[in-house]
Design a protein around this motif. Structure first.
Motif, PDB file in Angstrom:
ATOM      1  N   PHE A 100       0.856   6.510   5.816  1.00 54.82           N
ATOM      2  CA  PHE A 100      -0.048   6.300   4.692  1.00 54.82           C
ATOM      3  C   PHE A 100      -1.046   5.202   5.054  1.00 54.82           C
ATOM      4  O   PHE A 100      -0.744   4.318   5.873  1.00 54.82           O
ATOM      5  CB  PHE A 100       0.711   5.870   3.422  1.00 54.82           C
ATOM      6  CG  PHE A 100       1.649   6.894   2.878  1.00 54.82           C
ATOM      7  CD1 PHE A 100       1.171   8.041   2.253  1.00 54.82           C
ATOM      8  CD2 PHE A 100       3.019   6.714   2.977  1.00 54.82           C
ATOM      9  CE1 PHE A 100       2.047   8.988   1.743  1.00 54.82           C
ATOM     10  CE2 PHE A 100       3.908   7.647   2.476  1.00 54.82           C
ATOM     11  CZ  PHE A 100       3.421   8.788   1.858  1.00 54.82           C
ATOM     12  N   GLN A 101      -2.203   5.259   4.415  1.00 57.17           N
ATOM     13  CA  GLN A 101      -3.202   4.203   4.558  1.00 57.17           C
ATOM     14  C   GLN A 101      -3.774   3.871   3.184  1.00 57.17           C
ATOM     15  O   GLN A 101      -4.228   4.759   2.471  1.00 57.17           O
ATOM     16  CB  GLN A 101      -4.323   4.625   5.502  1.00 57.17           C
ATOM     17  CG  GLN A 101      -5.476   3.626   5.568  1.00 57.17           C
ATOM     18  CD  GLN A 101      -6.502   3.976   6.626  1.00 57.17           C
ATOM     19  OE1 GLN A 101      -6.315   3.693   7.797  1.00 57.17           O
ATOM     20  NE2 GLN A 101      -7.606   4.599   6.209  1.00 57.17           N
ATOM     21  N   TRP A 132       2.906  -1.409  -5.254  1.00 60.92           N
ATOM     22  CA  TRP A 132       3.300  -0.012  -5.210  1.00 60.92           C
ATOM     23  C   TRP A 132       4.805   0.118  -5.368  1.00 60.92           C
ATOM     24  O   TRP A 132       5.561  -0.708  -4.825  1.00 60.92           O
ATOM     25  CB  TRP A 132       2.930   0.637  -3.871  1.00 60.92           C
ATOM     26  CG  TRP A 132       1.483   0.860  -3.633  1.00 60.92           C
ATOM     27  CD1 TRP A 132       0.757   2.008  -3.862  1.00 60.92           C
ATOM     28  CD2 TRP A 132       0.544  -0.074  -3.083  1.00 60.92           C
ATOM     29  NE1 TRP A 132      -0.540   1.845  -3.493  1.00 60.92           N
ATOM     30  CE2 TRP A 132      -0.708   0.582  -3.007  1.00 60.92           C
ATOM     31  CE3 TRP A 132       0.645  -1.391  -2.642  1.00 60.92           C
ATOM     32  CZ2 TRP A 132      -1.851  -0.055  -2.513  1.00 60.92           C
ATOM     33  CZ3 TRP A 132      -0.486  -2.031  -2.156  1.00 60.92           C
ATOM     34  CH2 TRP A 132      -1.714  -1.368  -2.100  1.00 60.92           C
ATOM     35  N   ASN A 133       5.235   1.141  -6.088  1.00 59.65           N
ATOM     36  CA  ASN A 133       6.625   1.570  -6.036  1.00 59.65           C
ATOM     37  C   ASN A 133       6.740   2.500  -4.842  1.00 59.65           C
ATOM     38  O   ASN A 133       6.139   3.574  -4.813  1.00 59.65           O
ATOM     39  CB  ASN A 133       7.014   2.292  -7.329  1.00 59.65           C
ATOM     40  CG  ASN A 133       8.470   2.715  -7.359  1.00 59.65           C
ATOM     41  OD1 ASN A 133       9.079   2.991  -6.335  1.00 59.65           O
ATOM     42  ND2 ASN A 133       9.036   2.777  -8.556  1.00 59.65           N
ATOM     43  N   ILE A 137       4.954   6.643  -3.635  1.00 57.86           N
ATOM     44  CA  ILE A 137       3.723   6.619  -2.843  1.00 57.86           C
ATOM     45  C   ILE A 137       3.394   8.021  -2.349  1.00 57.86           C
ATOM     46  O   ILE A 137       4.209   8.676  -1.692  1.00 57.86           O
ATOM     47  CB  ILE A 137       3.850   5.653  -1.646  1.00 57.86           C
ATOM     48  CG1 ILE A 137       3.894   4.208  -2.143  1.00 57.86           C
ATOM     49  CG2 ILE A 137       2.706   5.846  -0.662  1.00 57.86           C
ATOM     50  CD1 ILE A 137       4.044   3.182  -1.040  1.00 57.86           C
ATOM     51  N   LYS A 138       2.194   8.482  -2.677  1.00 58.40           N
ATOM     52  CA  LYS A 138       1.720   9.793  -2.226  1.00 58.40           C
ATOM     53  C   LYS A 138       0.234   9.711  -1.917  1.00 58.40           C
ATOM     54  O   LYS A 138      -0.502   8.961  -2.547  1.00 58.40           O
ATOM     55  CB  LYS A 138       1.970  10.859  -3.301  1.00 58.40           C
ATOM     56  CG  LYS A 138       3.433  11.133  -3.598  1.00 58.40           C
ATOM     57  CD  LYS A 138       3.586  12.182  -4.674  1.00 58.40           C
ATOM     58  CE  LYS A 138       5.057  12.446  -4.975  1.00 58.40           C
ATOM     59  NZ  LYS A 138       5.231  13.473  -6.038  1.00 58.40           N
ATOM     60  N   ASN A 139      -0.200  10.514  -0.957  1.00 54.92           N
ATOM     61  CA  ASN A 139      -1.623  10.562  -0.603  1.00 54.92           C
ATOM     62  C   ASN A 139      -2.341  11.546  -1.514  1.00 54.92           C
ATOM     63  O   ASN A 139      -2.330  12.754  -1.283  1.00 54.92           O
ATOM     64  CB  ASN A 139      -1.803  10.994   0.864  1.00 54.92           C
ATOM     65  CG  ASN A 139      -1.975   9.805   1.786  1.00 54.92           C
ATOM     66  OD1 ASN A 139      -2.490   8.778   1.374  1.00 54.92           O
ATOM     67  ND2 ASN A 139      -1.536   9.951   3.020  1.00 54.92           N
ATOM     68  N   GLY A 144      -6.306   6.596  -0.121  1.00 50.28           N
ATOM     69  CA  GLY A 144      -4.869   6.407  -0.012  1.00 50.28           C
ATOM     70  C   GLY A 144      -4.184   6.301  -1.361  1.00 50.28           C
ATOM     71  O   GLY A 144      -4.826   6.381  -2.421  1.00 50.28           O
ATOM     72  N   PRO A 145      -2.874   6.106  -1.344  1.00 50.23           N
ATOM     73  CA  PRO A 145      -2.098   6.051  -2.584  1.00 50.23           C
ATOM     74  C   PRO A 145      -2.572   4.952  -3.527  1.00 50.23           C
ATOM     75  O   PRO A 145      -2.821   3.818  -3.109  1.00 50.23           O
ATOM     76  CB  PRO A 145      -0.674   5.760  -2.090  1.00 50.23           C
ATOM     77  CG  PRO A 145      -0.659   6.219  -0.667  1.00 50.23           C
ATOM     78  CD  PRO A 145      -2.032   5.970  -0.149  1.00 50.23           C
TER      79      PRO A 145
END
Length: 242
Positions: A100-101, A132-133, A137-139, A144-145
């Motif tokens: 992730f970014q 963030w939890n 976290i998702k893109n 990014g998230p």
């Protein structure tokens, strides 16, 4: 590195053309990971004196932090305005793609996982602390998230002061501390609820503390906090007699 049994220091890594910013490892495991000015992370085995290097950013990496709940996962915070999450099992000598970014508005001076790996907090020069939890976290966006929450905080330390970094309390996984530019000078403690919403729960101030406390850490087992300014002067905060 200090060997407490032998009471001796030894060099872990030396490089006349680079500077080093942070060091981290997974608890109970041997390899050390070191971040550098050149955007590299070095994986080092102190006993065998072997090292590997990985180009993870185009500019300096201020911090790196392992998710202790997922020992293969770590994050980096960089001058290139990003926080990146990596899988240490998939690092290669060629350019590795992050898992992730998270793109920020300005330079990111620090990112840390909470002790239980549930939360990730970043500190950067756009005066926002982002949380963030990690389980959610998702893109879903080009940048990014999206963080679960963000809190206004004056992080503009300028050119000469050590950059702020958030540090979690190892005794409880929902509390972190960070320096402050507010006057009178203080350090601030934030709490995070189950929805990953952060809020300030305490400010520490004292007449003896007249400078910006850029570096702040909790004691591993006691209710003690150590703060330090850019000149190397340290202050100890405690709710108990030391």
């Amino acid at each position: 590195m200090l060997d407490l049994e032998k009471q001796e220091f030894s060099d872990v890594i030396t490089d006349s053309e680079d500077e080093f910013y942070d060091i981290a490892s997974v608890k109970g495991e041997r390899p050390l990971y070191v971040s550098s000015r050149g955007g590299f992370v070095y994986k080092i085995d102190p006993r065998e004196k072997k090292s590997e290097e990985y180009a993870l950013h185009d500019n300096k990496i201020f911090t790196l932090s392992f998710n202790q709940a997922k020992p293969h996962e770590f994050c980096t915070a960089s001058l290139d305005r990003t926080v990146r999450i990596w899988d240490s099992r998939k690092l290669t000598e060629k350019r590795t793609k992050p898992v992730f970014q998270m793109v920020h508005g300005l330079c990111v001076t620090g990112a840390r996982y909470s002790p239980d790996g549930k939360y990730l907090v970043s500190c950067n020069n756009d005066c926002l602390l982002r949380i963030w939890n990690t389980a959610t976290i998702k893109n879903k966006r080009p940048n990014g998230p999206e963080p679960n929450s963000q809190v206004r905080h004056d992080t503009r330390t300028g050119r000469w002061l050590t950059k702020f970094k958030c540090e979690w309390d190892p005794k409880q996984s929902n509390v972190f501390i960070v320096g402050s530019m507010d006057r009178p000078r203080c350090v601030e403690i934030f709490g995070v609820n189950d929805d990953a919403k952060a809020s300030r729960i305490m400010r520490l101030r004292d007449d003896y503390v007249g400078s910006v406390q850029s570096i702040n850490v909790f004691h591993e087992t006691r209710d003690v906090i150590l703060s330090a300014n850019s000149s190397g002067r340290c202050h100890v905060w405690s709710s108990e007699e030391i």
